[in-house]
Design an enzyme around this catalytic site. Structure first.
Site, PDB file in Angstrom:
ATOM      1  N   GLY A  30      -1.536  11.736  -7.483  1.00  0.00           N
ATOM      2  CA  GLY A  30      -0.597  12.030  -6.401  1.00  0.00           C
ATOM      3  C   GLY A  30      -0.504  10.919  -5.373  1.00  0.00           C
ATOM      4  N   LEU A  32       2.343   9.597  -4.515  1.00  0.00           N
ATOM      5  CA  LEU A  32       3.070   8.708  -5.417  1.00  0.00           C
ATOM      6  C   LEU A  32       3.724   7.541  -4.671  1.00  0.00           C
ATOM      7  CD1 LEU A  32       4.828  11.373  -7.677  1.00  0.00           C
ATOM      8  CD2 LEU A  32       2.583  10.311  -7.972  1.00  0.00           C
ATOM      9  N   HIS A  33       3.699   6.383  -5.316  1.00  0.00           N
ATOM     10  CA  HIS A  33       4.379   5.198  -4.794  1.00  0.00           C
ATOM     11  C   HIS A  33       5.203   4.572  -5.927  1.00  0.00           C
ATOM     12  CE1 HIS A  33       1.242   3.056  -6.902  1.00  0.00           C
ATOM     13  NE2 HIS A  33       0.304   3.586  -6.141  1.00  0.00           N
ATOM     14  N   GLY A  35       4.700   2.249  -7.859  1.00  0.00           N
ATOM     15  CA  GLY A  35       3.951   1.989  -9.095  1.00  0.00           C
ATOM     16  C   GLY A  35       3.987   3.208 -10.013  1.00  0.00           C
ATOM     17  N   HIS A  36       3.677   4.394  -9.452  1.00  0.00           N
ATOM     18  CA  HIS A  36       3.752   5.627 -10.249  1.00  0.00           C
ATOM     19  C   HIS A  36       5.184   5.855 -10.743  1.00  0.00           C
ATOM     20  CE1 HIS A  36       0.384   6.722  -7.340  1.00  0.00           C
ATOM     21  NE2 HIS A  36      -0.202   6.868  -8.498  1.00  0.00           N
ATOM     22  N   GLY A 147      -0.954   2.308 -15.380  1.00  0.00           N
ATOM     23  CA  GLY A 147      -0.601   1.052 -14.715  1.00  0.00           C
ATOM     24  C   GLY A 147      -1.639  -0.030 -14.982  1.00  0.00           C
ATOM     25  N   ARG A 187      -4.311   3.970  -1.820  1.00  0.00           N
ATOM     26  CA  ARG A 187      -5.331   3.684  -0.801  1.00  0.00           C
ATOM     27  C   ARG A 187      -4.844   2.673   0.242  1.00  0.00           C
ATOM     28  NH1 ARG A 187      -8.998   4.579  -5.428  1.00  0.00           N
ATOM     29  NH2 ARG A 187     -10.453   6.248  -4.845  1.00  0.00           N
TER      30      ARG A 187
END
Ligand code: PAF
Length: 280
Positions: A30, A32-33, A35-36, A147, A187
């Site tokens: 979760g 999410l950015h 990348g996700h 990723g 993070r």
């Protein structure tokens, strides 16, 4: 998009998927950015049904790590997941995944889990492979998306899939970066502005190592020293590791003769950031 909070709901939704449809699965924790979202979009382009899981997996955090502080925002995640093409969002709680009395773990042994993050987080990959196994068993995907930022995780999961003769195909998507080079990570929200600006040294030091490698330097010791020296110019950076290893096996090497993984983990305040680049 359907939301399943329990395994029963997930199985109900999966039961309505025709047998000839391909399932693409994106496991996440979760927050999410982009990348996700790049993983979900890739899954969407190559599969009939897209399943995303959001589960902050307790078994991959050691006591004292950031399990409780790990950022969470389900409503925002659900919107993002849906807009990227998710069909089923699986959002279980810990008891659903690890019911009382659950005591079975899946562990990949050897240097592939012992190096890099495995040194400072010795129980981490056991938690990752266990939960990924549970999720694969529940979902039975054709393709699962990870990723490249978590390069060691990818190597470990690929090894597990080979060793256990699983049929899922592991698809690895490139690292997504901010315009200034910082690798996207959930993070990154832990960084204050000063830490955020000094954290650019991760991608910069890896890019410089790659440039030097491209100019002909293949000695691991020299390339590692260059990365360490540059990171150490940042007063807020505390190096966890800097290493250059065989890309596939993560074995130590002295000279680069086949694709190698240059990987770093550095703490800035409360954030432990990782980044990597492939030298080939
Ligand atoms: O990469 C992550 O977010 C996690 O390690 C994963 C693969 C979802 C397992 O909890």
């Amino acid at each position: 998009m359907k939301i399943a909070k329990t395994i029963t709901e997930l199985k109900d939704f999966l039961g309505s998927v025709a047998r000839d449809k391909t399932i693409g699965f994106v496991p996440t924790m979760g927050y999410l950015h982009e990348g996700h979202l790049s993983l979900i979009k890739d899954a969407h382009a190559h599969n009939d049904v897209i399943i995303v899981s959001i589960f902050v997996n307790p078994t991959q955090f050691a006591p004292g790590e950031d399990l409780d502080a790990y950022p969470r925002d389900f409503d925002r995640d659900a919107q993002l997941a849906e807009s990227a093409g998710t069909d089923i969002l699986f959002f279980p709680n810990a008891v659903e995944i690890y019911p009382n009395g659950s005591s079975t773990f899946v562990e990949v042994e050897g240097s592939i889990t012992g190096k890099l993050c495995g040194q400072s987080r010795p129980t981490h990959f056991k938690g990752v492979t266990t939960v990924v196994n549970i999720l694969f068993n529940l979902i039975n995907p054709n393709n699962a998306y990870f990723g490249q930022k978590d390069a060691q995780q990818v190597a470990v999961i690929k090894k597990m899939v080979r060793d256990l003769h699983m049929t899922v195909t592991i698809v690895v998507c490139p690292i997504v970066r901010e315009a200034d080079g910082l690798a996207l990570s959930s993070r990154n929200v832990f960084l204050n502005p000063e830490e955020r600006s000094q954290a650019l040294v991760l991608s910069q030091s890896l890019a410089e190592a790659k440039a030097r490698y491209n100019l002909g330097e293949t000695k691991v010791k020299i390339l590692k020293e260059q990365i360490i020296n540059l990171i150490n110019t940042m007063p807020l950076a505390a190096i966890d590791y800097v290493d250059i290893l065989d890309f596939e096996t993560l074995e130590d090497i002295e000279t680069i003769t086949s694709p190698a993984l240059a990987a770093v983990a550095v703490r800035f305040g409360n954030a432990r950031l990782i980044d990597n680049i492939i030298l080939d």
